[in-house]
Design a protein around this motif. Sequence first.
Motif, PDB file in Angstrom:
ATOM      1  N   GLY A 225       1.380  12.152   8.096  1.00 24.02           N
ATOM      2  CA  GLY A 225       2.597  12.206   7.300  1.00 24.02           C
ATOM      3  C   GLY A 225       3.270  10.865   7.136  1.00 24.02           C
ATOM      4  N   LEU A 226       2.682   9.824   7.703  1.00 22.97           N
ATOM      5  CA  LEU A 226       3.353   8.516   7.643  1.00 22.97           C
ATOM      6  C   LEU A 226       3.479   8.024   6.217  1.00 22.97           C
ATOM      7  CD1 LEU A 226       4.509   6.083   9.217  1.00 22.97           C
ATOM      8  CD2 LEU A 226       2.248   5.128   9.217  1.00 22.97           C
ATOM      9  N   SER A 227       2.441   8.248   5.412  1.00 24.06           N
ATOM     10  CA  SER A 227       2.505   7.787   4.028  1.00 24.06           C
ATOM     11  C   SER A 227       3.688   8.396   3.305  1.00 24.06           C
ATOM     12  CB  SER A 227       1.242   8.183   3.285  1.00 24.06           C
ATOM     13  OG  SER A 227       0.149   7.513   3.781  1.00 24.06           O
TER      14      SER A 227
ATOM     15  N   ILE B 155      -3.452  -0.725  16.647  1.00 25.41           N
ATOM     16  CA  ILE B 155      -4.630  -0.043  16.147  1.00 25.41           C
ATOM     17  C   ILE B 155      -4.437   0.721  14.861  1.00 25.41           C
ATOM     18  CG2 ILE B 155      -5.775   0.228  18.335  1.00 25.41           C
ATOM     19  CD1 ILE B 155      -4.491   2.971  18.404  1.00 25.41           C
ATOM     20  N   ILE B 156      -3.411   0.426  14.135  1.00 29.72           N
ATOM     21  CA  ILE B 156      -3.235   1.120  12.870  1.00 29.72           C
ATOM     22  C   ILE B 156      -3.286   0.081  11.774  1.00 29.72           C
ATOM     23  CG2 ILE B 156      -1.615   2.463  11.485  1.00 29.72           C
ATOM     24  CD1 ILE B 156      -2.776   4.014  13.661  1.00 29.72           C
ATOM     25  N   GLN B 157      -3.950   0.431  10.714  1.00 35.30           N
ATOM     26  CA  GLN B 157      -3.983  -0.458   9.566  1.00 35.30           C
ATOM     27  C   GLN B 157      -3.351   0.291   8.407  1.00 35.30           C
ATOM     28  OE1 GLN B 157      -7.894  -1.288   8.111  1.00 35.30           O
ATOM     29  NE2 GLN B 157      -7.316  -3.354   7.553  1.00 35.30           N
ATOM     30  N   ILE B 158      -2.364  -0.322   7.791  1.00 34.80           N
ATOM     31  CA  ILE B 158      -1.726   0.336   6.649  1.00 34.80           C
ATOM     32  C   ILE B 158      -1.958  -0.553   5.447  1.00 34.80           C
ATOM     33  CG2 ILE B 158       0.353   1.383   5.750  1.00 34.80           C
ATOM     34  CD1 ILE B 158       1.516   1.492   8.420  1.00 34.80           C
ATOM     35  N   HIS B 159      -2.561   0.016   4.420  1.00 31.82           N
ATOM     36  CA  HIS B 159      -2.677  -0.698   3.149  1.00 31.82           C
ATOM     37  C   HIS B 159      -1.473  -0.330   2.314  1.00 31.82           C
ATOM     38  CE1 HIS B 159      -6.815  -1.834   3.874  1.00 31.82           C
ATOM     39  NE2 HIS B 159      -7.028  -0.618   4.306  1.00 31.82           N
TER      40      HIS B 159
ATOM     41  N   VAL C 128       5.312   1.468  -2.934  1.00 32.13           N
ATOM     42  CA  VAL C 128       5.090   2.556  -3.885  1.00 32.13           C
ATOM     43  C   VAL C 128       3.909   3.415  -3.473  1.00 32.13           C
ATOM     44  CG1 VAL C 128       6.172   1.426  -5.819  1.00 32.13           C
ATOM     45  CG2 VAL C 128       3.790   1.055  -5.398  1.00 32.13           C
ATOM     46  N   GLY C 129       3.055   2.884  -2.659  1.00 28.92           N
ATOM     47  CA  GLY C 129       1.936   3.698  -2.211  1.00 28.92           C
ATOM     48  C   GLY C 129       1.408   3.126  -0.920  1.00 28.92           C
ATOM     49  N   SER C 130       0.827   3.952  -0.119  1.00 29.42           N
ATOM     50  CA  SER C 130       0.287   3.422   1.135  1.00 29.42           C
ATOM     51  C   SER C 130      -0.891   4.271   1.568  1.00 29.42           C
ATOM     52  CB  SER C 130       1.354   3.445   2.222  1.00 29.42           C
ATOM     53  OG  SER C 130       1.704   4.763   2.509  1.00 29.42           O
ATOM     54  N   GLN C 131      -1.707   3.656   2.366  1.00 27.80           N
ATOM     55  CA  GLN C 131      -2.861   4.349   2.905  1.00 27.80           C
ATOM     56  C   GLN C 131      -3.028   3.915   4.336  1.00 27.80           C
ATOM     57  OE1 GLN C 131      -6.512   3.478   1.034  1.00 27.80           O
ATOM     58  NE2 GLN C 131      -6.806   5.623   0.559  1.00 27.80           N
ATOM     59  N   VAL C 132      -3.125   4.869   5.201  1.00 32.25           N
ATOM     60  CA  VAL C 132      -3.165   4.570   6.624  1.00 32.25           C
ATOM     61  C   VAL C 132      -4.599   4.698   7.110  1.00 32.25           C
ATOM     62  CG1 VAL C 132      -2.270   5.258   8.855  1.00 32.25           C
ATOM     63  CG2 VAL C 132      -0.837   5.474   6.867  1.00 32.25           C
ATOM     64  N   GLU C 133      -5.084   3.666   7.767  1.00 29.97           N
ATOM     65  CA  GLU C 133      -6.432   3.702   8.318  1.00 29.97           C
ATOM     66  C   GLU C 133      -6.346   3.785   9.826  1.00 29.97           C
ATOM     67  OE1 GLU C 133      -8.046   3.461   4.622  1.00 29.97           O
ATOM     68  OE2 GLU C 133      -9.058   3.841   6.513  1.00 29.97           O
ATOM     69  N   ILE C 134      -7.022   4.761  10.384  1.00 31.52           N
ATOM     70  CA  ILE C 134      -6.991   4.926  11.834  1.00 31.52           C
ATOM     71  C   ILE C 134      -8.418   4.829  12.354  1.00 31.52           C
ATOM     72  CG2 ILE C 134      -4.958   6.393  11.700  1.00 31.52           C
ATOM     73  CD1 ILE C 134      -6.763   8.764  12.256  1.00 31.52           C
ATOM     74  N   GLY C 135      -8.580   5.063  13.588  1.00 31.75           N
ATOM     75  CA  GLY C 135      -9.929   5.096  14.153  1.00 31.75           C
ATOM     76  C   GLY C 135     -10.300   3.850  14.907  1.00 31.75           C
TER      77      GLY C 135
ATOM     78  N   MET D 237     -12.021  -1.599   3.055  1.00 29.20           N
ATOM     79  CA  MET D 237     -11.469  -0.290   2.684  1.00 29.20           C
ATOM     80  C   MET D 237     -10.714  -0.407   1.390  1.00 29.20           C
ATOM     81  SD  MET D 237     -11.819   2.115   5.002  1.00 29.20           S
ATOM     82  CE  MET D 237     -13.254   1.848   5.933  1.00 29.20           C
ATOM     83  N   LYS D 238     -11.109   0.303   0.403  1.00 31.74           N
ATOM     84  CA  LYS D 238     -10.364   0.217  -0.858  1.00 31.74           C
ATOM     85  C   LYS D 238      -9.329   1.319  -0.897  1.00 31.74           C
ATOM     86  CE  LYS D 238     -14.045   0.051  -3.706  1.00 31.74           C
ATOM     87  NZ  LYS D 238     -15.177  -0.480  -2.944  1.00 31.74           N
ATOM     88  N   PRO D 239      -8.212   1.066  -1.533  1.00 29.60           N
ATOM     89  CA  PRO D 239      -7.240   2.145  -1.695  1.00 29.60           C
ATOM     90  C   PRO D 239      -7.790   3.235  -2.621  1.00 29.60           C
ATOM     91  CG  PRO D 239      -6.391   0.070  -2.602  1.00 29.60           C
ATOM     92  CD  PRO D 239      -7.750  -0.215  -2.088  1.00 29.60           C
TER      93      PRO D 239
END
Lengths: 447, 173, 190
Positions: free
Chosen positions: A418-420, A27-31, A40-47, A1-3
Amino acid sequence: MKPVPQEPRRDHMFLNMGPSHPAMHGIIQIHLELDGETIVGSQVEIGYLHRGFEKTCENRTYTQVIPYTDRLNYVSPLINEVGFCLAVEKLFGLNVTRRCQYIRVLMSEISRITDHLTCIGASAMELGAVSAFLYLIKARETLYDLIEEVSGARVMPNYIRVGGLKSDLPEGFEERTRFAMGEVRSVLDETHRLLTRNRIFVDRLSGLGVISAEDAVSHGFTGPCLRSTGIGYDVRQAEPYLVYDRLDFDVPVGETGDNYDRYLVRMEEMKQSLRIIEQCLAQMPQGPYQVDLDGREMTPSEVIEGMKAKPPLQPIRQARIRLSPDLEGTEKRSVQDVVADDKTVVFPPKEDTYGNIEGLMQHFKLVMYGHGIRPPRGEVYQAVEGGNGELGFYLVSDGTDLPYRLRCRGPCFHLMSGLSTMIEGETVADVVPTFGSINMIGGELDR
Amino acid sequence: MGLMEGLDNSVVTGRLDSALGWARKFSLFNLPFVTACCGMEYMSVQGAHYDMDRFGAAFPRFSPRQSDLLMVVGTISLKMAPVLVKVYQQMCEPKWVVSFGVCTISGGFYDNYCTLMGIDRVIPVDMYIPGCPPRPEMVLDGLQKLQEKIQRSPHPLTSGERHRDSPDSSHRA
Amino acid sequence: MSSSPTPELLDKLAERLGPHLLRRDAFRGEATVVVAPQAWLETCRFLKEDPELAFGLLVDLTVVDLQALGGSPRFELVAHLYSIRKRHRIRLKTPVPEDQAQVPSLTPLWKNANWLEREAWDMFGVRFLGHPELRRILLYPEFEGHPLRRDYPLRKRQPLVAERDVEEPRSMVSEPVRYPVDPRFKTFGV
């Protein structure tokens, strides 16, 4: 998964948290894009727990869907069941008995308390307060004992049915509930003493994970996370369902929208749930216990008249069939007060199934494939207040016994979106309490 | 060949085997790979009521490098399967895998496009604990059976037989 | 208890939409409004920003596949909106044809539309024009197809990791089943 594709800055570090991570609840992946230790930035991957709830439920009858709804928000399963059954009953335009409504409210509030206990326990443990976790889990055990008495299973009760309940409450439930409430109260007091003014706990929680009220509404927040920002939206008070309009309870509202406010809102909500449970126990109608030969409830004056007749009329209807103990919960005395008066939806008591042809036909029509519970064509949306917010079921029915489309609006999905926003600008260590305070439940998030 | 090859199943190696088995079974560091509802019962088992600490398996070590018991708790979806395999491969031997709950044994009642129908399709499993979710007593029973298995399993130090995942092991669980 | 907006407000909406309003429904105290796809974004903007309607919360956004009911167009995009201030709800629908399954995105109005639309894309294959990054959310990028569509088989798996062969559990019934079995019994592996 790329940001999100942008030219990455050379001095930023990209860190991956999860999905197999102690604080990510599995079960959550946060980049994370880090500048030193600051996010400074984040991306949450779910599923990672997508179990195909919606597609599976298109192939199950309405009663078979109920165990699946149990496993959506698996810490407060009864609330999910209530929501789904209310949706189906709304399609029918069916009203359940008053006693059933009180019992549903009672079980929902017990589930809400288990939800908040687990949330606070797990997030306290992640911060190092293991004792708080152990105390809260001990309190949860008393509630699981109650649920087990009523339905047979601790965690996945499968208790609520379309048109009523599986069976009435067992004998002596009221005293045991009061005892359990006492236990929960003492544990909550202990936890307050341990955590609420604890310097470390307050430092780690307050001022962090802040979300403004506008952002929260824009992200679709509901429940304790929205109420911690100052907006007092609670489905139980805004659109009362079951008997919430007859019960007196407050909805705690926070101020700043940080983690500490969410913790306080949840603690206070548990106290309010205890209040609701006490009122339910006090107000619950006992249900008709005196029925005449036709099964109609007798008014006291009729009883007196019957007593005067010679020979005196038997006020209590005797069951004609002696059933084996294995069918406990399905006899007349266990279900007659808590199921709706609609033959197309509820099962007859076992005495009738085995005793007369109408009961047998009623049972047959509900069990065989192609028959069963068949709501009219149409669509409804039913919202209930789950542990995390507005839990909604959007049900499209095509008139057959399988739902055409069952959509679950899980509140966690919106909270996680809204976590990001909440973790931006904080350090990596602050992700843990923030994420814990959202109370992400995977079953609801990924369905 | 093992260290004590010349002594072949003598009393000394027998006692050493049992001693190693005893030490291993009562000091399990579990990695709770918790995904779903079974996690609630896992928490109950870890809690004070149905204590897992009595059996030596109290401390969860969330790093695969530091743990030897992988407890897969909760449904594993197809998206999560590569993660599970990676975590399993990162663990050092000896390692054991417990399949907690029917979703990990056979997919549970989630027979659909996105669920892995049992983790033994991708990693070898030592103990299956059925239930949806299993009662804490069942978990403790399963844990005790696993401990018996660990007690009687051969150890490379004494018997020369490698653990099942080693390069020259001939069988696969 | 009805949660529908008052009839005057619904009339105000109908007036504003004009020819784009395709249908209005009321069932069990809920209001449903069906609009044409061209007016989707504008309707939502009006519902959100009008002070009397004030639908500030996007509760849910999902798609219903009407293929099994013989519906045409095939998809129906359904949005549920709620107003915290006014305490009313509305269901907004728009038909989406299969060959041109794209609708304007609601991300400028609500932030959770981002994830909701990604889920609709993931599960149904409906595109959202103007979405910042429309990619799968619940499934993995290697997955092909859109599983909640009615023609996607329930059990068609696309594993990422090579799985070893596990014998499917065989029935322990030795005699063949004689009565006609409903094909839906297969859902239980019988």
